[in-house]
Design an enzyme around this catalytic site. Structure first.
Site, PDB file in Angstrom:
ATOM      1  N   SER A  12       0.810  -1.224   0.000  1.00 47.02           N
ATOM      2  CA  SER A  12       0.000   0.000   0.000  1.00 47.02           C
ATOM      3  C   SER A  12       0.839   1.268   0.000  1.00 47.02           C
ATOM      4  O   SER A  12       0.409   2.303  -0.528  1.00 47.02           O
ATOM      5  CB  SER A  12      -0.935   0.010   1.211  1.00 47.02           C
ATOM      6  OG  SER A  12      -0.192  -0.070   2.416  1.00 47.02           O
ATOM      7  N   ASP A 189      -0.618   7.151  10.590  1.00 45.96           N
ATOM      8  CA  ASP A 189      -1.397   6.145  11.317  1.00 45.96           C
ATOM      9  C   ASP A 189      -0.507   5.086  11.958  1.00 45.96           C
ATOM     10  O   ASP A 189      -0.963   3.997  12.277  1.00 45.96           O
ATOM     11  CB  ASP A 189      -2.402   5.476  10.381  1.00 45.96           C
ATOM     12  CG  ASP A 189      -1.717   4.697   9.254  1.00 45.96           C
ATOM     13  OD1 ASP A 189      -0.474   4.808   9.114  1.00 45.96           O
ATOM     14  OD2 ASP A 189      -2.414   3.971   8.524  1.00 45.96           O
ATOM     15  N   HIS A 192       1.488   4.078   7.594  1.00 46.89           N
ATOM     16  CA  HIS A 192       1.514   4.725   6.282  1.00 46.89           C
ATOM     17  C   HIS A 192       2.105   6.132   6.374  1.00 46.89           C
ATOM     18  O   HIS A 192       2.089   6.754   7.426  1.00 46.89           O
ATOM     19  CB  HIS A 192       0.108   4.748   5.689  1.00 46.89           C
ATOM     20  CG  HIS A 192      -0.424   3.385   5.419  1.00 46.89           C
ATOM     21  ND1 HIS A 192      -1.243   2.732   6.312  1.00 46.89           N
ATOM     22  CD2 HIS A 192      -0.228   2.534   4.379  1.00 46.89           C
ATOM     23  CE1 HIS A 192      -1.546   1.535   5.822  1.00 46.89           C
ATOM     24  NE2 HIS A 192      -0.939   1.388   4.652  1.00 46.89           N
TER      25      HIS A 192
END
EC number: 3.1.1.-
Length: 241
Positions: A12, A189, A192
């Site tokens: 991601s 977070d 990320h």
């Protein structure tokens, strides 16, 4: 001259790299008109899953090698490092397998494109308190699904594989922790990247590309710049380029 390609392969953190201020977008801007960033990011993936799909991710090489990308970044480990007994345990890959999977991915890329530069990127550090505040699946244990200590072990393993394979590596885990208040400066977070975190990745990868001879100063533009177009005979400039 055809514009070179740089593949960005990862989880991601790579998939989101074309977002506003993202490290992939910044690389595209740095090398605009010189190299195209080809995004191959897959949220949640680990090296086991990446190895399973790697042949589908990258195009088949042409016989003359003319389509070889200038570079490929390989950025996995944050999901491999999930703790097996906690809420994201299905993403966990044991450390020894992580290393072997990275070796296999590197070997695949070297066999497909022998002249392509490969850059490994370690997983980032983890802010465990933030991971509890921002869970992605239900977490009733009160314990983070990742820890910074374990992420560091995977980062060291990534570096070891790069050294073994004699390829470049960016130690993101160590680099980010040199920044004061990295937990909130580099991460939004606990995992990320924030805008600052993206800037760190961009600068470090750009540095490695430069070391590989793929910097902004090393690559030619693919068509004439406006200042190279002869106002008296514009079309002639394209014939001579």
């Amino acid at each position: 001259m055809m514009r070179r390609k740089i593949f960005l392969f990862g989880d991601s953190i790579t998939e989101e790299s074309f977002s506003d201020g993202g490290w992939g977008a910044s690389l595209a801007d740095l090398l605009r008109r010189k190299a195209d960033m080809v995004l191959r990011g897959y949220s949640g993936y680990n090296t086991r899953w990446a190895l399973k799909v790697v042949e589908r991710v990258f195009p088949v090489a042409e016989e003359d090698g003319g389509d070889s990308p200038a570079a490929v970044t390989v950025f996995f480990g944050a999901n491999d490092a999930c703790l097996p007994e906690r809420c994201s345990g299905f993403q966990h890959v044991p450390l020894h397998e992580y290393k072997q999977n990275l070796r296999s991915i590197v070997s695949f890329l070297k066999n497909r494109w022998p002249q392509t530069a490969i850059i490994l990127i370690t997983p980032p550090p983890i802010d465990e308190e933030a991971r509890l505040r921002y869970p992605y699946i239900e977490n009733t244990t009160g314990l983070p699904e990742r820890t910074n200590e374990v992420a560091g072990l995977y980062a060291k393993a990534c570096i070891a594989v790069a050294e073994e394979c004699q390829i470049s590596v960016t130690d993101l885990w160590s680099k980010m922790q040199q920044i004061p208040n990295w937990q909130t400066e580099c991460l939004w977070d606990g995992l990320h990247l924030s805008r600052v975190g993206n800037k760190v990745v961009f600068e470090e990868v750009a540095k490695k590309l430069k070391e590989e001879g793929i910097g902004a100063e090393d690559l030619a533009v693919d068509l004439p710049l406006i200042e190279d177009v002869d106002p008296k005979d514009p079309l002639k400039s394209f014939d001579e380029f």
